[in-house]
Scaffold this motif. Structure first.
Motif, short mmCIF file in Angstrom:
data_model
loop_
_atom_site.label_atom_id
_atom_site.label_comp_id
_atom_site.label_asym_id
_atom_site.label_seq_id
_atom_site.Cartn_x
_atom_site.Cartn_y
_atom_site.Cartn_z
N ARG A 271 0.81 -1.23 0.00
CA ARG A 271 0.00 0.00 0.00
C ARG A 271 0.84 1.27 0.00
N ILE A 275 -0.22 3.19 -3.53
CA ILE A 275 -1.11 4.36 -3.50
C ILE A 275 -0.47 5.56 -4.21
N GLY A 279 -1.51 7.37 -7.86
CA GLY A 279 -1.66 8.81 -8.03
C GLY A 279 -0.99 9.30 -9.30
N LEU A 315 -5.26 11.04 -3.99
CA LEU A 315 -4.40 9.97 -3.52
C LEU A 315 -3.11 10.51 -2.90
N LEU A 318 -3.94 11.82 0.50
CA LEU A 318 -4.23 10.71 1.40
C LEU A 318 -2.96 10.05 1.92
N ILE A 319 -2.04 9.71 1.03
CA ILE A 319 -0.85 8.99 1.47
C ILE A 319 0.05 9.89 2.32
N LEU A 339 -7.06 2.22 4.96
CA LEU A 339 -6.26 3.04 4.04
C LEU A 339 -6.37 2.56 2.59
N PRO A 340 -6.14 1.26 2.29
CA PRO A 340 -6.37 0.84 0.90
C PRO A 340 -7.81 1.00 0.47
N ALA A 343 -8.19 4.60 -0.53
CA ALA A 343 -7.57 4.84 -1.84
C ALA A 343 -8.46 4.30 -2.96
N VAL A 347 -10.08 6.34 -6.22
CA VAL A 347 -9.91 5.90 -7.61
C VAL A 347 -11.29 5.75 -8.27
N GLY A 379 -14.75 8.45 1.53
CA GLY A 379 -13.31 8.27 1.69
C GLY A 379 -12.73 9.18 2.75
N TYR A 383 -11.15 8.55 6.63
CA TYR A 383 -9.90 9.09 7.15
C TYR A 383 -10.13 9.76 8.50
#
Length: 414
Positions: A271, A275, A279, A315, A318-319, A339-340, A343, A347, A379, A383
């Motif tokens: 991941r 991720i 992106g 993305l 997020l990461i 987390l995945p 993501a 997407v 999403g 988080y």
């Protein structure tokens, strides 16, 4: 509720321990609330806001200079002290920056009544204060290896100032917002090149050194940034011209070339590597869509731009927030499944928004817009649900401020 209020708003609250804490929370909360408001406007549940430039300008501006800007401020004010070895900014200045960001969001939302001047003052003061806080430490480094951040921030300042000049002068501000997308894409490349060097090599090391050490090679990175800048300038100066289509395809090719750095065997499936890689894929496909649409005569600029903003930007934010927010609050990386899943939601949101913006899906455009918005909202709600306690609560270790967590373990979960 009162405990949460006290945790966040007391002067000595843990949320003020490090700049990323309030700004990462604001990023995610704004991503949820601004998108929910936008869908309510489009669905007729709320009247269209009386804002300078109109509702579409409000939506685009808030995604780029509300959502994205909050994440940039939080990241840079945390990363630059780590890069330079200098202390973080004073808590009082951090609170001023938060107040400027919040003031800009409120002032722009009510700009129909207030005019755009208060929003311009808050937003530009935020950028100027950020530049003043990070430029000196970066510039005075002997090797100046992080000076690209200064150039990107100055470009954002110039573009945002141009946006407000156009808006206050009664001109179309959208070209400036489109130009800002290019600046943000370049900033993503600069930021991810620093983060990925740590993430990818950590994964490779954990897998027993199965591949050569990962390097974010400057020639590929610089070529991608140059190609993005060339397209952005071409579209700004010659809107709708075929040359911008060719430049968009060149940007897509340069970003696809950048992906070659990431082909490091099994590690790509982890991941922490996948991720940011996705992106970059969204970024390359976004510019490819713009270029193909321009040269074929089919209007797909909006679809491509949303792939850049929802996919690549979403993305990347997020990461960055998932890694920096956990490591610098003392919890270590989070290995849980949210987390995945988050993501994947971004997407899917990007793909749904692209579908809604293509000529072939005109009949289902509204459904595509709503689906994309709901995926985005879920999403960022995800988080917030998993990050609220680490970002607003005390550290679980005996370290202080923005210190990075001890070597990563999977057990630290709030």
């Amino acid at each position: 509720m009162n405990r949460l209020f006290d945790r966040i708003f007391q002067t000595g609250a843990p949320v003020w321990l490090c700049p990323f804490r309030p700004f990462f929370l604001l990023t995610a909360a704004h991503g949820v609330l601004a998108m929910a408001a936008w869908i309510a406007f489009l669905s007729g549940l709320l009247p269209l806001p009386d804002v300078a430039g109109g509702a579409v300008v409000w939506h685009a501006h808030e995604m780029l200079f509300g959502f994205a800007m909050a994440s940039i401020v939080g990241f840079l004010l945390t990363a630059v002290p780590e890069f330079t070895g200098l202390p973080s900014i004073p808590r009082r200045r951090l609170q001023v920056l938060v107040a400027l960001w919040l003031g800009g969001r409120l002032a722009f939302t009510f700009s129909g009544a207030l005019t755009a001047w208060p929003a311009a003052l808050c937003d530009l003061a935020l950028l100027l204060t950020l530049i003043a806080s990070v430029a000196g430490p970066i510039w005075h480094q002997p090797d100046r290896r992080h000076v690209a951040f200064i150039y990107n921030l100055l470009a954002l300042l110039a573009v945002h100032a141009g946006f407000y000049v156009a808006l206050l002068g009664g001109h179309d501000p959208m070209p400036w917002l489109r130009l800002s997308i290019g600046v943000l894409m370049a900033l993503i490349i600069v930021a991810l090149s620093r983060i990925s060097m740590r993430l990818v090599n950590d994964v490779l090391e954990a897998q027993g050194g199965e591949s050569a050490p990962y390097l974010a090679r400057p020639p590929r990175r610089n070529l991608a940034i140059f190609a993005i800048a060339a397209y952005s300038a071409g579209e700004f100066l010659l809107p709708g011209h075929a040359v911008a289509g060719w430049l968009a395809l060149a940007a897509a090719a340069a970003i696809a070339n950048l992906l070659n750095d990431w082909h490091v065997g099994r590690a790509l499936c982890q991941r922490w590597v996948l991720i940011p890689y996705l992106g970059y894929v969204c970024m390359a496909l976004g510019y490819a869509l713009i270029g193909l649409g321009r040269l074929s005569g089919m209007e797909m600029t909006s679809a491509g731009e949303h792939l850049l903003v929802v996919g690549a930007l979403g993305l990347a934010v997020l990461i960055v927030m998932a890694v920096a927010g956990r490591m610098h609050s003392g919890w270590g990386l989070d290995h849980r499944g949210w987390l995945p899943l988050g993501a994947l939601l971004f997407v899917l949101a990007a793909l749904a928004r692209v579908g809604a913006g293509t000529p072939y899906a005109a009949a289902a455009a509204t459904a595509g817009l709503q689906a994309a918005a709901m995926l985005w909202i879920v999403g960022w709600s995800l988080y917030l649900a998993y990050s609220l306690k680490p970002l607003s609560g005390p550290r679980p270790d005996d370290r202080g401020g923005c210190d990075e967590a001890a070597p990563v373990v999977e057990a630290a979960t709030p």
